[in-house]
Design an enzyme around this catalytic site. Structure first.
Site, PDB file in Angstrom:
ATOM      1  N   CYS A 196     -32.150  22.809  78.595  1.00  0.00           N
ATOM      2  CA  CYS A 196     -30.901  23.057  77.860  1.00  0.00           C
ATOM      3  C   CYS A 196     -30.644  24.526  77.559  1.00  0.00           C
ATOM      4  O   CYS A 196     -29.542  25.018  77.746  1.00  0.00           O
ATOM      5  CB  CYS A 196     -30.853  22.228  76.589  1.00  0.00           C
ATOM      6  SG  CYS A 196     -32.036  22.709  75.321  1.00  0.00           S
ATOM      7  N   HIS A 255     -31.587  21.183  70.572  1.00  0.00           N
ATOM      8  CA  HIS A 255     -30.777  21.191  71.788  1.00  0.00           C
ATOM      9  C   HIS A 255     -29.851  22.397  71.722  1.00  0.00           C
ATOM     10  O   HIS A 255     -29.432  22.829  70.645  1.00  0.00           O
ATOM     11  CB  HIS A 255     -29.971  19.908  71.933  1.00  0.00           C
ATOM     12  CG  HIS A 255     -29.095  19.905  73.144  1.00  0.00           C
ATOM     13  ND1 HIS A 255     -29.589  20.126  74.407  1.00  0.00           N
ATOM     14  CD2 HIS A 255     -27.752  19.752  73.291  1.00  0.00           C
ATOM     15  CE1 HIS A 255     -28.601  20.092  75.276  1.00  0.00           C
ATOM     16  NE2 HIS A 255     -27.477  19.874  74.623  1.00  0.00           N
ATOM     17  N   ASP A 278     -21.193  21.962  76.909  1.00  0.00           N
ATOM     18  CA  ASP A 278     -22.609  21.666  77.104  1.00  0.00           C
ATOM     19  C   ASP A 278     -22.852  21.439  78.590  1.00  0.00           C
ATOM     20  O   ASP A 278     -22.445  20.431  79.155  1.00  0.00           O
ATOM     21  CB  ASP A 278     -22.988  20.421  76.302  1.00  0.00           C
ATOM     22  CG  ASP A 278     -24.489  20.199  76.236  1.00  0.00           C
ATOM     23  OD1 ASP A 278     -25.214  20.846  77.019  1.00  0.00           O
ATOM     24  OD2 ASP A 278     -24.927  19.381  75.415  1.00  0.00           O
ATOM     25  N   ASN A 318     -24.246  14.337  63.955  1.00  0.00           N
ATOM     26  CA  ASN A 318     -23.948  13.517  62.776  1.00  0.00           C
ATOM     27  C   ASN A 318     -24.306  12.052  62.920  1.00  0.00           C
ATOM     28  O   ASN A 318     -23.870  11.245  62.099  1.00  0.00           O
ATOM     29  CB  ASN A 318     -22.463  13.635  62.409  1.00  0.00           C
ATOM     30  CG  ASN A 318     -22.243  13.795  60.924  1.00  0.00           C
ATOM     31  OD1 ASN A 318     -23.175  13.718  60.129  1.00  0.00           O
ATOM     32  ND2 ASN A 318     -21.008  14.000  60.530  1.00  0.00           N
ATOM     33  N   ASP A 320     -26.619   8.655  62.554  1.00  0.00           N
ATOM     34  CA  ASP A 320     -27.660   8.194  61.643  1.00  0.00           C
ATOM     35  C   ASP A 320     -28.892   7.792  62.452  1.00  0.00           C
ATOM     36  O   ASP A 320     -28.792   7.496  63.644  1.00  0.00           O
ATOM     37  CB  ASP A 320     -27.180   6.994  60.833  1.00  0.00           C
ATOM     38  CG  ASP A 320     -26.188   7.397  59.745  1.00  0.00           C
ATOM     39  OD1 ASP A 320     -25.943   8.605  59.594  1.00  0.00           O
ATOM     40  OD2 ASP A 320     -25.671   6.497  59.070  1.00  0.00           O
ATOM     41  N   GLU A 366     -24.464  17.263  53.836  1.00  0.00           N
ATOM     42  CA  GLU A 366     -25.125  15.961  53.876  1.00  0.00           C
ATOM     43  C   GLU A 366     -25.179  15.363  52.473  1.00  0.00           C
ATOM     44  O   GLU A 366     -25.529  16.035  51.506  1.00  0.00           O
ATOM     45  CB  GLU A 366     -26.545  16.096  54.435  1.00  0.00           C
ATOM     46  CG  GLU A 366     -26.604  16.426  55.917  1.00  0.00           C
ATOM     47  CD  GLU A 366     -26.165  15.269  56.809  1.00  0.00           C
ATOM     48  OE1 GLU A 366     -25.846  14.193  56.268  1.00  0.00           O
ATOM     49  OE2 GLU A 366     -26.136  15.450  58.033  1.00  0.00           O
ATOM     50  N   GLU A 371     -18.647  13.885  53.899  1.00  0.00           N
ATOM     51  CA  GLU A 371     -19.459  13.655  55.108  1.00  0.00           C
ATOM     52  C   GLU A 371     -19.467  12.188  55.469  1.00  0.00           C
ATOM     53  O   GLU A 371     -19.299  11.816  56.635  1.00  0.00           O
ATOM     54  CB  GLU A 371     -20.884  14.180  54.876  1.00  0.00           C
ATOM     55  CG  GLU A 371     -21.765  14.146  56.119  1.00  0.00           C
ATOM     56  CD  GLU A 371     -22.506  12.839  56.281  1.00  0.00           C
ATOM     57  OE1 GLU A 371     -22.852  12.482  57.427  1.00  0.00           O
ATOM     58  OE2 GLU A 371     -22.740  12.150  55.267  1.00  0.00           O
TER      59      GLU A 371
END
EC number: 2.3.2.13
Length: 636
Positions: A196, A255, A278, A318, A320, A366, A371
């Site tokens: 990367c 990353h 990316d 973002n 979970d 967070e 958020e």
């Protein structure tokens, strides 16, 4: 009636114009100008002189101003600066990796134009491709797809296998110039190998060369959600050992991607500015392996329906994380962590060697109401059928996807199925984790209840591969702890170098895990920690005053940090404006703990702020690095 003018010669004033447009470092015999800035040309006529008021000269020029940054310091950093840092490590140990972008080096501009000509878009329809090259949205997608070689003869082959015998270990690269020149010299055959940070660094070189403001971004604890539900599932056995993920969801230690600055006239107002791109090949977008441009503001606001690939980019920062215990064929949910993905999003500061934390550009704090509201909004949009009309990342069979770079870094407190934690487990290192030394740490156990607790704790350690897959467990221990109400105890542990050295992956990552069980209770307590082993850096000393076109001596001091001999040592040194090409010095054999030095001679050929980058590799390690920033005077 006066005779019409006949043009005899056009003087593009390349030398003067290029100096004014900050392209003189590329070359001075060819006009290279930037958008949004005036330039001068002189017309010489063959048959007579130009007569003001009588003669009219009409110029037809088509330009755009879609990538203009109004801050001169930002233009200097994100267009003109030809070196920088790429941040690696883990969220608790962030280290800068020096990089030579070298966008002004000899032949790089021609190689960048060759890259555009080799794209599938140009091969299929050259006229349309050339007509669209004024659009930064279009050109950034073309470049993004061409940096990897999954669809074409792009610049880099990705490799996450730990076997680089037929190429270069990605950790060894220190700059883009050697990669781009090798691609060109071999008839545009993909260079082996990249991961990367290499993909992002080479894309930064190309985009800055083309005049598009670009920076390199690192996201620590970066999510890769393969099924679009914004949940990363992780599976553990009853020793705390992480298991292969059946869905291939993973959280990488870090990353790296790019941000490019551009207007987004294809989106609603307010979504221009920095855009995520990316080039690491993960998922396809409109049929090609590229990602973006995705508006950073759209990511923060959860507008995952906007072009391009915004939903995928949102999950990287973002999603979970859900932890599961697999025991006797059954899965027990341990914990859902809403804050572990997307930490310390970093880039180099403007005209400084410091790190900028830009996490707030991507997400609200967070745990804040905003958020969670944004997360739920994004999830609802995805559940409603996905981003309608958005050319987003197309899901691929998990077996066909290359993995990301390195697994997740965790130093989290205990994870339990219940919100009320009665016993807490935590790891603490006793010494810096230096390569070649034993790893000494303690397990801290705290009983926060008013009852006695009898615990059996299974501990294990395993190295990790770039794709998040674990290597076999190489160290295990068991602790039996009886805790009185509100009592804390420690359990000391040591992993000898002789035990872990033969199991290390290239990223030098070790996951230490503990799974605690309460006596006569089904409750489980999971804790884990990533240890990144560090090498001492290379020291670089400049002997004398750096002056353009004057000989300069550079001393490089390096050492074998291990308590065993190493062979096949190679030192590489480079630096734009200082060396005409990358220097490779065969060192050969180094004794245990041996310290050595050598002096290189060079003649700087460009003035201003410069950086020297160095890397030492051997048969036992691949990426001991160092750098030195210097200022080169013009002299008399």
């Amino acid at each position: 009636m006066a005779q019409g003018l006949e043009v005899a010669l056009i003087d593009l004033q390349s030398s003067w114009n290029n100096l004014q447009h900050h392209t003189e470092e590329i070359r001075s015999d060819r006009l290279l100008v930037r958008r949004g800035q005036a330039f001068n040309i002189t017309l010489h006529f063959r048959n007579r002189a130009f007569q003001p008021g009588l003669d009219n000269i009409i110029f037809v020029a088509e330009t755009g101003d879609a990538v203009y940054l109004d801050s001169e310091p930002q233009r200097q950093e994100y267009v003109v600066n030809d070196y920088g840092f790429i941040y690696q490590g883990n969220k608790n140990w962030i280290r800068p990796c020096p990089w030579n972008y070298g966008q002004f080096e000899e032949n790089i501009v021609d190689i960048c134009l060759e890259l555009l000509a080799k794209s599938l878009n140009f091969q299929i329809d050259p006229a349309t491709d050339c007509a669209l090259r004024g659009s930064p949205v279009y050109i950034s997608r073309v470049v993004c797809a061409m940096i990897n070689s999954n669809d074409d003869n792009g610049v880099l082959n990705g490799n996450w296998s730990e076997n680089y015998s037929d190429g270069v270990n990605p950790a060894e690269w220190t700059g883009s110039v050697a990669i781009l020149k090798q691609w060109h010299a071999t008839g545009c055959q993909p260079v082996r190998y990249g991961q990367c940070w290499v993909f992002a660094a080479v894309m930064c070189t190309v985009m800055r060369c083309l005049g598009i403001p670009t920076r390199v971004i690192t996201n620590f604890d970066s999510g890769h959600d393969t099924d679009g539900n914004l949940i990363i599932d992780e599976y553990y056995d009853n020793t705390g050992r992480i298991l292969e993920n059946k869905k291939k969801d993973t959280v990488w230690n870090f990353h790296v991607w790019n941000e490019c600055w551009m207007a987004r006239r294809d989106l609603p107002e307010g979504y221009g500015g920095w855009q995520v791109l990316d080039a690491t090949p993960q998922e396809t977008s409109n049929g090609l392996y590229c990602c973006g441009p995705a508006s950073v503001r759209a990511i923060k606001e959860g507008e995952v329906e906007l072009n391009y690939d915004t939903a995928f980019a949102f999950s990287m920062v973002n999603a979970d994380c859900m932890s599961w215990l697999v025991f006797r064929g059954k899965e027990q949910r341990l914990h859902r962590d809403t804050s572990s993905v997307g930490n310390f999003i970093s880039t180099k500061s403007i005209q400084s060697n410091e790190r900028d934390d830009i996490t707030e550009n991507y997400k609200y704090g967070e745990g804040s109401p905003q958020e969670r509201q944004v997360f739920l909004k994004a999830l609802q949009k995805l559940k409603a059928g996905g981003p309608q009309g958005s050319l987003r990342a197309d899901s691929q069979p998990s077996g066909s996807l290359p993995p990301r770079d390195s697994p997740r870094s965790l130093a989290t407190p205990s994870l339990r199925p219940r919100d009320v934690v009665q016993v807490s487990l935590k790891f603490q290192l006793l010494d810096p984790p230096d390569m070649g030394q034993d790893i000494r740490f303690v397990l801290l156990a705290l009983n926060m209840s008013l009852q006695f607790k009898d615990l059996r704790v299974n501990l294990s350690a395993q190295s990790l591969l770039h794709d998040g897959s674990p290597l076999p467990v190489f160290w295990q221990d068991t602790a039996f702890l009886t805790l009185a109400p509100e009592e804390a105890k420690t359990h000391s542990c040591k992993i000898p170098y002789s035990q872990y050295s033969q199991y290390l992956s290239t990223d030098k990552l070790i996951r230490i895990s503990a799974l605690g069980e309460e006596k006569n209770s089904p409750e489980k307590i999971l804790v884990n920690k990533i240890v990144t082993l560090a090498y001492p850096g290379i020291m670089i000393n400049v002997l004398g005053a750096p002056i353009v076109n004057q000989p300069l001596s550079i001393q490089v001091i390096f050492s074998n940090p291990l308590s065993e001999p190493v062979a096949d040592c190679v030192l590489t040194v480079e630096g734009s404006g200082l060396f005409r090409k990358q220097q490779r010095v065969l060192i050969g054999f180094l004794r245990p703990q041996q310290r050595a030095s050598l002096t290189l001679e060079t003649v700087p050929f460009k003035s201003g702020q410069r950086q020297i980058q160095a890397n030492l590799r051997s048969n036992k390690f691949k990426d001991i690095k160092g750098y030195k920033n210097i200022y080169v005077d013009l002299g008399l």
